[in-house]
Design an enzyme around this catalytic site. Structure first.
Site, short mmCIF file in Angstrom:
data_model
loop_
_atom_site.label_atom_id
_atom_site.label_comp_id
_atom_site.label_asym_id
_atom_site.label_seq_id
_atom_site.Cartn_x
_atom_site.Cartn_y
_atom_site.Cartn_z
N ASP A 177 0.87 -1.18 0.00
CA ASP A 177 0.00 0.00 0.00
C ASP A 177 0.90 1.23 0.00
O ASP A 177 1.61 1.48 0.98
CB ASP A 177 -0.88 -0.02 1.24
CG ASP A 177 -1.87 1.14 1.31
OD1 ASP A 177 -1.69 2.12 0.57
OD2 ASP A 177 -2.81 1.06 2.11
N ASN A 237 3.27 4.35 -10.35
CA ASN A 237 2.05 4.52 -11.13
C ASN A 237 0.79 4.58 -10.27
O ASN A 237 -0.22 5.15 -10.70
CB ASN A 237 1.92 3.35 -12.11
CG ASN A 237 0.53 3.22 -12.68
OD1 ASN A 237 0.12 3.99 -13.56
ND2 ASN A 237 -0.23 2.25 -12.17
N TYR A 272 -7.10 16.19 -7.19
CA TYR A 272 -6.42 15.45 -8.25
C TYR A 272 -5.45 16.35 -9.00
O TYR A 272 -4.29 15.98 -9.24
CB TYR A 272 -7.45 14.85 -9.21
CG TYR A 272 -6.85 13.88 -10.20
CD1 TYR A 272 -6.54 12.58 -9.82
CD2 TYR A 272 -6.57 14.26 -11.50
CE1 TYR A 272 -5.98 11.68 -10.71
CE2 TYR A 272 -6.02 13.38 -12.41
CZ TYR A 272 -5.72 12.09 -12.01
OH TYR A 272 -5.15 11.20 -12.91
#
Length: 258
Positions: free
Chosen positions: A64, A91, A154
């Site tokens: 994680d 990624n 984001y």
């Protein structure tokens, strides 16, 4: 035919689905050994099996990126299996809207913790394994180039990825380790499908019409495939790109042209 990455040892976070799976396929296709890291065992196992499994030198690693101790354990497993690393591809990421000036879910912490903190924890844990002359590639986004209302978390996190890459490139230059980012646009993944559905819901229109509207802003007019992003990562990790560092490459069908 010679393989660009024959024998290179790679770690790909978020490698069980979407762009990460495409990256893992591309690296393995160029002869690399790939450790695919993620939180869900089943997708990881599927990707590793598609790459040829343990017999081909592939590895599934539970981890994680938001938890430093988890990443330390994951990298210890990679060290045991591979002895070290030549390539790190950060990624892992999450998308979607968040609440700030416009209504939405309260997701700032979850998004930034995965997309930006997760990058930091990945690099911090993997650097002791990374050989001189190695490669670090981070996945940003075209939303690391511009803003979208309702997506402050984001956009901020993906802009932050580019700043991180520029600083880290300078820190690792004495070791000849290159550090670059890729900024994908719309890529045919579950995350993109979810984003297009949110767009459709917001516009009160069909998924097909929302997709058509989104593609109208892409000069090439189509979704990219994960394999295309994977091919760019593979090239960045090859000897042909050994002189490129601190860069953000927009691979987005022309959505961003700078």
């Amino acid at each position: 035919m010679s393989l660009l990455l024959q024998g290179r040892r790679c770690l790909v976070t978020g490698g069980g689905t979407g762009i990460g799976a495409g990256i893992a396929q591309a690296l393995a296709g160029q002869g690399a050994r790939v450790a695919v890291l993620g939180r869900r065992k089943a997708p990881l196992a599927g990707v590793v099996a598609s790459l040829g499994g343990a017999k081909a030198g592939m590895l599934a690693v539970a981890g994680d990126v938001t938890r430093p101790q988890s990443m330390a354990r994951a990298c210890a497993s990679v060290r045991k299996a591979f002895g070290g690393l030549d390539i790190v591809v950060a990624n892992a990421g999450v998308g979607g809207p968040n609440r700030c000036a416009v209504p939405g879910p309260d997701r700032w912490d979850a998004i930034v913790r995965t997309n930006l903190d997760g990058l930091y924890h990945t690099v911090e844990a993997a650097l002791p394994l990374l050989a001189d002359g190695g490669r670090v590639v981070a996945i940003s986004s075209v939303l690391g180039r511009f803003g979208v209302p309702g997506y402050t978390a984001y956009c901020a996190s993906k802009h932050g990825v580019l700043g991180f890459v520029k600083a880290l490139a300078l820190e690792l230059a004495p070791r000849r380790i290159t550090v670059n980012a890729i900024c994908p646009g719309w890529v045919d993944t579950e995350m993109a499908t979810a984003g297009l559905q949110l767009l459709a819901d917001g516009l009160k229109t069909s998924f097909a019409k929302a997709k058509a509207q989104a593609m109208a802003a892409v000069p090439l007019g189509r979704l990219l495939e994960p394999a295309e992003i994977g091919a760019t990562v593979a090239w960045l990790c090859s000897d042909g790109a050994r002189g490129m560092t601190g860069q953000g490459i927009s691979h987005c069908g022309g959505q961003v042209m700078w």
